[in-house]
Scaffold this motif. Structure first.
Motif, short mmCIF file in Angstrom:
data_model
loop_
_atom_site.label_atom_id
_atom_site.label_comp_id
_atom_site.label_asym_id
_atom_site.label_seq_id
_atom_site.Cartn_x
_atom_site.Cartn_y
_atom_site.Cartn_z
N GLY A 512 22.34 93.75 -29.19
CA GLY A 512 24.03 93.72 -27.90
C GLY A 512 24.48 93.94 -29.13
O GLY A 512 25.46 94.08 -27.58
N GLY A 513 24.71 94.19 -29.97
CA GLY A 513 25.89 94.33 -30.35
C GLY A 513 26.65 95.17 -30.22
O GLY A 513 25.93 96.18 -30.27
N ARG A 514 28.17 95.65 -31.08
CA ARG A 514 28.82 96.53 -30.63
C ARG A 514 29.46 96.36 -32.17
O ARG A 514 30.72 95.42 -32.66
N LEU A 515 29.39 98.26 -32.82
CA LEU A 515 30.33 98.04 -34.17
C LEU A 515 31.33 99.52 -33.70
O LEU A 515 30.88 100.28 -33.15
N VAL A 516 32.43 99.32 -34.25
CA VAL A 516 33.32 99.86 -33.14
C VAL A 516 33.92 100.36 -34.95
O VAL A 516 34.75 99.58 -35.96
N ALA A 517 34.24 102.08 -35.38
CA ALA A 517 34.56 102.54 -36.59
C ALA A 517 35.02 102.99 -36.49
O ALA A 517 35.29 104.13 -35.77
N ILE A 518 36.28 103.52 -37.56
CA ILE A 518 38.08 104.53 -37.76
C ILE A 518 37.34 105.23 -38.00
O ILE A 518 37.39 104.38 -39.77
N LEU A 519 37.10 106.56 -38.39
CA LEU A 519 36.45 107.32 -39.86
C LEU A 519 36.24 109.00 -39.41
O LEU A 519 37.77 109.06 -38.79
N PRO A 520 36.77 109.19 -40.88
CA PRO A 520 37.17 111.17 -41.01
C PRO A 520 36.95 111.44 -39.40
O PRO A 520 35.27 111.50 -39.55
N SER A 521 36.96 112.44 -39.28
CA SER A 521 36.55 112.97 -37.92
C SER A 521 35.05 114.02 -38.68
O SER A 521 34.63 114.52 -38.04
N GLY A 522 35.50 114.66 -39.73
CA GLY A 522 33.99 115.08 -40.34
C GLY A 522 32.71 114.08 -39.65
O GLY A 522 31.38 115.27 -40.05
N ALA A 523 32.76 113.02 -40.01
CA ALA A 523 31.81 112.11 -39.69
C ALA A 523 31.52 112.72 -38.08
O ALA A 523 29.80 111.96 -38.06
N LYS A 524 31.94 113.05 -37.48
CA LYS A 524 31.32 113.81 -36.46
C LYS A 524 29.90 114.50 -36.31
O LYS A 524 29.24 114.44 -35.12
#
Length: 562
Positions: A512-524
């Motif tokens: 039930g947890g949530r992870l928010v990460a700022i990543l390089p655009s290529g990770a998408k």
């Protein structure tokens, strides 16, 4: 009837009570007074003349005792010509030595000898009762003597290098078994780093400075000035008995305030090099094994050279910084007219090398400083108390390298967006696994708990100053004892490190947890967390200063059944 005493004729003039005063004696006394007054006035007039004021300084300083509290009772002693000329000689010899770099190369023992001669230019007689040794007078400051002495000292600088190492070895404590008579080992102990008056001992600080200079030579760095190490020793006193990394990791030091000892540890590569030079002085005394490079280098935990050592000129500028001040509106009886401006630092007044100053300003920017000005007075403002952080930089001699640490502070707008997407509630346990200087952590409010992990000790000092309690460790080697409901992160990007950090963080996410990460655009374009439900936001272009990179925000949820 009352008795009546016959008193004779009464005296009407009371002056007749006193013995007569000779007019000649008064005239003589007044004459003496007038003559002395004329001489005093003439001397005062002479002293007031600018050309005489400097000369008088040499009479006073050359003829007063060292404690400067006892004035000679006889005027002839105060104006003794030999004392004044001796003080003049000492002052100009001191100026001559500072015209060159010989003091920076001299071992502490030689610096002490010169200092003693300059302070006692007329020499010292041997005294068996006090243990004082005979010291010859300082030579006259004549051109031929000065030129030949400076020339000899300048040509002796390479000899001073070996003397420094010999002086360090001779200064090691004879009562601690850590110090062996066969040469240097990686650990060494010096006595009397702290005096009985709870101050740093000048001579011991000089020996430690000699060691720092030798290490700097081995590392191909500039040498610290001979007077700066006292401040480093002082900063290493607290916490008591705790190791401090110095000069980019080539040296560690801890001070025990109670007994006053300094414990030093050098890298093994430094120890055998020291013994190699020592063997050139005492070839038969240093065993071959002590002056031979170890065949196998063992990696020493928490003792590796850092990638961003600072020039000693920059460290000197940072060491001299003080809080900025402003005038008090209503100073109290025992208050200063000025009060510190909270969370500020300013450089010491004076002319500074422009290259060193520019580098020092970059350091202040890297730790969150912002240039500010008040009443045309320039200083640096922080959003936390910066003095402990500056102290950490001065002692360690380095700052985290941007490239190796991938330290790019999260911009405010991007950080706010990431924290908002996390949807943090009052029951949530939160994790910030690459906390840096706290740009994300500062926006996490109202959570049940917040755990900050950061690999850089310097960044952890900043987090502590901001009120956090960070864990100083490499996140990829850390295993949390509990899981987390919310994880917000801006991991390092290069060499695929973002994915390793992301996967390790996801392993700590509760159901039930949530992870928010700022990543390089290529990770998408990848599927980095296939077991979680993922959404992407962005891209966001040119968000990080000094890095033209586009980023996206990943929101990954773990279901309650996963």
């Amino acid at each position: 009837m009352n008795a009546v005493t016959h008193v004779g004729e009464l005296v009407d003039d009371v002056a007749q009570f006193f013995a007569p005063v000779s007019s000649d004696l008064v005239d003589s006394l007044v004459g003496e007074y007038r003559g002395m007054r004329e001489r005093i006035e003439a001397l005062a007039a002479a002293v007031e003349k600018e050309e005489h004021a400097g000369a008088l300084t040499h009479f006073i300083n050359g003829n007063l005792r060292d404690d400067r509290n006892v004035i000679p009772h006889h005027i002839g002693n105060l104006f003794d010509l030999a004392g004044a000329i001796g003080h003049l000689n000492g002052m100009y010899w001191n100026k001559a030595l500072h015209m060159t770099d010989v003091l920076d190369y001299m071992p502490q023992a030689r610096r002490r000898e010169w200092d003693e001669q300059i302070r006692n230019p007329l020499g010292i007689k041997a005294n068996s009762r006090t243990g004082e040794k005979e010291q010859p007078p300082l030579p006259e400051f004549e051109e031929e003597t000065v030129r030949s002495t400076l020339s000899h000292l300048l040509h002796s600088r390479s000899q001073f290098f070996a003397e420094r190492i010999d002086g360090i070895f001779r200064s090691l404590s004879k009562t601690h078994v850590t110090n062996c008579p066969e040469g240097f080992s990686k650990r060494m102990i010096l006595n009397r780093a702290i005096t009985h008056y709870d101050t740093v001992d000048h001579d011991t600080a000089g020996v430690i400075n000699d060691l720092r200079c030798v290490i700097a030579k081995f590392m191909g760095r500039e040498e610290p000035k001979y007077y700066v190490t006292g401040d480093t020793v002082s900063r290493c006193r607290y916490p008591n008995g705790q190791w401090h990394t110095i000069d980019g990791g080539a040296l560690r030091m801890r001070i025990y305030n109670g007994v006053g000892t300094a414990h030093l540890e050098v890298h093994p590569d430094i120890a055998w090099r020291l013994n190699g030079v020592l063997a050139s002085i005492y070839p038969a005394a240093i065993p071959e094994k002590n002056r031979t490079r170890p065949k196998r280098q063992r990696k020493i935990k928490d003792f590796e050279l850092m990638e961003r050592p600072l020039p000693f000129s920059v460290i000197g500028l940072l060491s001299g910084m003080k809080p900025a001040v402003r005038p008090r509106e209503n100073p109290g009886f025992q208050q200063s007219r000025f009060a510190d401006i909270p969370h500020t630092l300013r450089f010491a007044h004076g002319d500074h090398d422009k290259h060193a100053l520019a580098e020092a300003e970059k350091v202040l920017e890297a730790i969150g400083g912002v240039p500010d000005k008040e009443d045309n007075f320039s200083f640096w403002r922080f959003d936390y108390e910066p003095r402990q952080v500056i102290s950490e930089i001065i002692v360690s001699g380095c700052i985290p390298d941007h490239k190796s640490h991938q330290f790019y502070p999260t911009p405010t707008a991007l950080a706010e967006r990431a924290v908002d997407l996390a949807g943090i509630g009052p029951e949530d346990d939160c994790l910030e696994p690459s906390a840096g200087t706290g740009n994300l952590a500062e926006l996490i409010h109202g959570a049940h708990s917040l755990c900050c992990v950061e690999v850089s000790p310097l960044h952890c000092k900043i987090l502590e100053a901001k009120g956090f309690k960070p864990l100083t460790t490499d996140f990829l080697k850390w295993h949390a004892p509990i899981g987390f409901d919310r994880i917000v992160m801006n991991p390092p990007f290069d060499q695929g490190r973002w994915q390793a950090h992301l996967e390790h963080a996801a392993s700590m996410l509760r159901r039930g947890g949530r992870l928010v990460a700022i990543l390089p655009s290529g990770a998408k374009n990848k599927d980095p967390l296939p077991a979680l439900q993922c959404q992407w936001y962005g891209p966001y272009d040119n968000q990080f200063a000094g890095a033209s990179v586009s980023v996206v925000i990943l929101v990954a949820d773990r279901s309650y059944t996963a």
